[in-house]
Design a protein around this motif. Structure first.
Motif, PDB file in Angstrom:
ATOM      1  N   MET A  77       0.879  -1.062  -0.082  1.00  0.00           N
ATOM      2  CA  MET A  77       0.252  -0.843  -0.260  1.00  0.00           C
ATOM      3  C   MET A  77       0.355   1.157   0.205  1.00  0.00           C
ATOM      4  SD  MET A  77      -2.688   0.940   2.662  1.00  0.00           S
ATOM      5  CE  MET A  77      -3.293   2.499   2.917  1.00  0.00           C
ATOM      6  N   LYS A  78       0.815   1.878  -1.539  1.00  0.00           N
ATOM      7  CA  LYS A  78       1.079   3.418  -0.657  1.00  0.00           C
ATOM      8  C   LYS A  78       1.318   4.051   0.263  1.00  0.00           C
ATOM      9  CE  LYS A  78       2.938   3.371  -5.749  1.00  0.00           C
ATOM     10  NZ  LYS A  78       2.993   3.758  -7.020  1.00  0.00           N
ATOM     11  N   THR A  79       2.020   4.559   0.350  1.00  0.00           N
ATOM     12  CA  THR A  79       1.837   6.025   1.329  1.00  0.00           C
ATOM     13  C   THR A  79       1.223   7.288   0.394  1.00  0.00           C
ATOM     14  OG1 THR A  79       4.050   6.263   1.421  1.00  0.00           O
ATOM     15  CG2 THR A  79       2.901   5.224   3.088  1.00  0.00           C
ATOM     16  N   GLU A  80       0.625   8.559   1.101  1.00  0.00           N
ATOM     17  CA  GLU A  80       0.869   9.636   1.279  1.00  0.00           C
ATOM     18  C   GLU A  80       1.650  10.225   0.612  1.00  0.00           C
ATOM     19  OE1 GLU A  80      -4.192  10.727   2.147  1.00  0.00           O
ATOM     20  OE2 GLU A  80      -2.497  10.548   3.680  1.00  0.00           O
ATOM     21  N   ASN A  81       1.945  11.701  -0.412  1.00  0.00           N
ATOM     22  CA  ASN A  81       2.951  12.524  -0.361  1.00  0.00           C
ATOM     23  C   ASN A  81       2.774  13.359   0.103  1.00  0.00           C
ATOM     24  OD1 ASN A  81       1.182  13.664  -2.566  1.00  0.00           O
ATOM     25  ND2 ASN A  81       2.409  12.855  -4.436  1.00  0.00           N
ATOM     26  N   VAL A  82       3.028  14.548   0.606  1.00  0.00           N
ATOM     27  CA  VAL A  82       2.962  15.980   1.057  1.00  0.00           C
ATOM     28  C   VAL A  82       1.468  16.489   0.723  1.00  0.00           C
ATOM     29  CG1 VAL A  82       3.084  18.334   1.445  1.00  0.00           C
ATOM     30  CG2 VAL A  82       4.818  15.886   1.693  1.00  0.00           C
ATOM     31  N   ALA A  83       1.864  16.581  -1.167  1.00  0.00           N
ATOM     32  CA  ALA A  83       0.281  17.239  -1.849  1.00  0.00           C
ATOM     33  C   ALA A  83      -1.155  16.134  -1.563  1.00  0.00           C
ATOM     34  CB  ALA A  83       0.359  17.244  -2.628  1.00  0.00           C
ATOM     35  N   GLN A  84      -1.419  14.979  -1.378  1.00  0.00           N
ATOM     36  CA  GLN A  84      -2.776  14.710  -1.033  1.00  0.00           C
ATOM     37  C   GLN A  84      -2.727  14.168   0.348  1.00  0.00           C
ATOM     38  OE1 GLN A  84      -0.450  10.251  -1.919  1.00  0.00           O
ATOM     39  NE2 GLN A  84      -2.236  10.574  -4.073  1.00  0.00           N
ATOM     40  N   LEU A  85      -1.674  15.085   1.463  1.00  0.00           N
ATOM     41  CA  LEU A  85      -2.485  14.771   2.956  1.00  0.00           C
ATOM     42  C   LEU A  85      -2.609  15.970   2.712  1.00  0.00           C
ATOM     43  CD1 LEU A  85      -2.162  14.225   5.548  1.00  0.00           C
ATOM     44  CD2 LEU A  85       0.501  15.354   5.783  1.00  0.00           C
ATOM     45  N   ILE A  86      -2.292  17.493   2.305  1.00  0.00           N
ATOM     46  CA  ILE A  86      -2.874  18.447   2.347  1.00  0.00           C
ATOM     47  C   ILE A  86      -4.590  18.336   1.948  1.00  0.00           C
ATOM     48  CG2 ILE A  86      -2.710  20.888   1.168  1.00  0.00           C
ATOM     49  CD1 ILE A  86       0.687  20.510   1.357  1.00  0.00           C
ATOM     50  N   GLU A  87      -4.235  17.696   0.353  1.00  0.00           N
ATOM     51  CA  GLU A  87      -5.802  17.632  -0.006  1.00  0.00           C
ATOM     52  C   GLU A  87      -6.373  16.725   1.056  1.00  0.00           C
ATOM     53  OE1 GLU A  87      -7.230  16.795  -4.552  1.00  0.00           O
ATOM     54  OE2 GLU A  87      -5.647  15.751  -3.608  1.00  0.00           O
ATOM     55  N   ARG A  88      -5.972  15.891   1.088  1.00  0.00           N
ATOM     56  CA  ARG A  88      -6.827  15.174   2.530  1.00  0.00           C
ATOM     57  C   ARG A  88      -6.898  15.882   3.374  1.00  0.00           C
ATOM     58  NH1 ARG A  88      -6.368  11.567   7.290  1.00  0.00           N
ATOM     59  NH2 ARG A  88      -3.985  11.854   6.428  1.00  0.00           N
ATOM     60  N   ILE A  89      -6.648  16.373   4.250  1.00  0.00           N
ATOM     61  CA  ILE A  89      -6.864  17.657   5.433  1.00  0.00           C
ATOM     62  C   ILE A  89      -7.624  18.457   4.998  1.00  0.00           C
ATOM     63  CG2 ILE A  89      -5.222  19.337   6.954  1.00  0.00           C
ATOM     64  CD1 ILE A  89      -3.269  17.188   7.037  1.00  0.00           C
ATOM     65  N   ALA A  90      -7.698  18.802   3.700  1.00  0.00           N
ATOM     66  CA  ALA A  90      -8.227  20.578   3.450  1.00  0.00           C
ATOM     67  C   ALA A  90      -9.940  19.555   3.287  1.00  0.00           C
ATOM     68  CB  ALA A  90      -7.646  21.184   2.083  1.00  0.00           C
ATOM     69  N   SER A  91     -10.081  18.859   3.010  1.00  0.00           N
ATOM     70  CA  SER A  91     -11.181  18.460   2.563  1.00  0.00           C
ATOM     71  C   SER A  91     -12.196  18.135   3.780  1.00  0.00           C
ATOM     72  CB  SER A  91     -11.353  17.258   2.076  1.00  0.00           C
ATOM     73  OG  SER A  91     -10.085  15.925   2.969  1.00  0.00           O
ATOM     74  N   GLN A  92     -11.302  17.193   4.824  1.00  0.00           N
ATOM     75  CA  GLN A  92     -11.874  17.730   6.194  1.00  0.00           C
ATOM     76  C   GLN A  92     -12.165  19.062   7.125  1.00  0.00           C
ATOM     77  OE1 GLN A  92      -8.970  15.416   8.604  1.00  0.00           O
ATOM     78  NE2 GLN A  92      -9.177  13.621   7.528  1.00  0.00           N
ATOM     79  N   LEU A  93     -11.633  20.122   6.337  1.00  0.00           N
ATOM     80  CA  LEU A  93     -12.280  21.332   7.093  1.00  0.00           C
ATOM     81  C   LEU A  93     -12.957  22.189   5.869  1.00  0.00           C
ATOM     82  CD1 LEU A  93      -8.497  22.597   7.646  1.00  0.00           C
ATOM     83  CD2 LEU A  93      -9.783  21.529   9.080  1.00  0.00           C
ATOM     84  N   ASN A  94     -13.062  21.651   5.327  1.00  0.00           N
ATOM     85  CA  ASN A  94     -14.723  21.714   4.127  1.00  0.00           C
ATOM     86  C   ASN A  94     -14.116  22.647   3.134  1.00  0.00           C
ATOM     87  OD1 ASN A  94     -17.064  22.173   2.727  1.00  0.00           O
ATOM     88  ND2 ASN A  94     -17.487  24.454   4.256  1.00  0.00           N
ATOM     89  N   ILE A 137      10.925   1.662  -3.421  1.00  0.00           N
ATOM     90  CA  ILE A 137       9.624   0.039  -4.359  1.00  0.00           C
ATOM     91  C   ILE A 137       7.797   0.529  -3.829  1.00  0.00           C
ATOM     92  CG2 ILE A 137       8.535  -1.513  -4.576  1.00  0.00           C
ATOM     93  CD1 ILE A 137      11.854  -2.152  -4.151  1.00  0.00           C
ATOM     94  N   ILE A 138       7.740   1.292  -2.394  1.00  0.00           N
ATOM     95  CA  ILE A 138       6.347   0.938  -1.667  1.00  0.00           C
ATOM     96  C   ILE A 138       5.903   2.524  -1.792  1.00  0.00           C
ATOM     97  CG2 ILE A 138       6.648  -0.350  -0.519  1.00  0.00           C
ATOM     98  CD1 ILE A 138       6.641   1.223   1.931  1.00  0.00           C
ATOM     99  N   GLY A 139       6.592   3.227  -2.629  1.00  0.00           N
ATOM    100  CA  GLY A 139       6.381   4.509  -2.980  1.00  0.00           C
ATOM    101  C   GLY A 139       6.346   5.697  -1.574  1.00  0.00           C
ATOM    102  N   ARG A 140       7.067   5.277  -0.873  1.00  0.00           N
ATOM    103  CA  ARG A 140       6.731   6.093   0.509  1.00  0.00           C
ATOM    104  C   ARG A 140       7.797   7.530   0.780  1.00  0.00           C
ATOM    105  NH1 ARG A 140       8.911   4.069   6.943  1.00  0.00           N
ATOM    106  NH2 ARG A 140       8.864   6.033   7.125  1.00  0.00           N
TER     107      ARG A 140
END
Length: 223
Positions: free
Chosen positions: A1-18, A199-202
């Motif tokens: 399972m690939k981990t999130e990069n910084v941009a994906q993490l920001i995108e996910r957190i932003a969605s939680q903040l509407n 390899i795992i995309g971390r």
């Protein structure tokens, strides 16, 4: 399972903040956060223009940051800055004074540049010889000051991200470890660990095999 990069993490957190985001599609390191109140924040990798220039100026000085945190009741490591450079003469605290302070704290102690980040040149030193060697490396840059702090062992390390009055992210930082297999030495195991992360995309900082700190702590081992 690939981990999130910084941009994906920001995108996910932003969605939680509407909030919504636009992430530059090629490098996926630059973007904008759009908040429901109309506010926009630009970001590049881990850098987000949330803080004012004066706030950033304070936080880039580790010793002053500790002073402010202590003033507001937070527990901070016991520490003090030292330098052999003329600009710091008003403090009258040289590297030799730093060694005296380290003895008062009791070895081992933590040595680090006062104005760097992301673990650059941070070392745990156990005696005067190591202290002088690491201090010389840190103070090669005329603008650097040496921060000496008491070493606290046995505690978990957490990073907490606060936006406004709200904690939006918290995670435990676990030191890099390798497990011996009876065939490879420690440096070979470290290289394999780095290759596995890719390899795992971390997303991880490249392990600098030539870092003097690795060699310092591997003395006496089969390298």
């Amino acid at each position: 399972m690939k981990t999130e990069n910084v941009a994906q993490l920001i995108e996910r957190i932003a969605s939680q903040l509407n909030a919504t985001t636009y992430i530059e599609p090629i490098y996926k390191k630059f973007g904008i956060i759009f908040f429901s109140n109309g506010r926009r924040l630009f970001f590049k990798d881990r850098q987000i223009n949330i803080n004012t220039a004066s706030s950033v100026s304070v936080t880039t000085n580790k010793f002053e940051t500790s002073n402010f945190l202590s003033h507001f009741g937070y527990n901070v490591p016991t520490g003090r800055t030292f330098s052999n450079h003329p600009y710091d003469i008003k403090h009258n605290r040289s590297v030799e004074d730093g060694i005296v302070f380290a003895k008062e704290l009791g070895f081992p102690v933590i040595l680090k540049p006062n104005n760097k980040s992301q673990g650059v040149l941070v070392c745990k030193v156990g005696n005067e010889e190591e202290f002088r060697d690491i201090a010389a490396k840190i103070l090669r840059n005329r603008n650097d000051a040496l921060l000496v702090e008491k070493f606290y062992g046995g505690y978990s390390d957490y990073r907490i991200v606060v936006l406004g009055e709200r904690v939006i992210s918290a995670y435990q930082r676990i030191p890099l470890t390798v497990t011996g297999n009876g065939r490879q030495n420690i440096l070979e195991l470290l290289k394999d660990k780095q290759a596995y992360y890719k390899i795992i995309g971390r997303e991880s900082k490249e392990i600098d095999i030539d870092d003097f700190r690795i060699k310092m702590h591997l003395q006496g081992n089969n390298m």
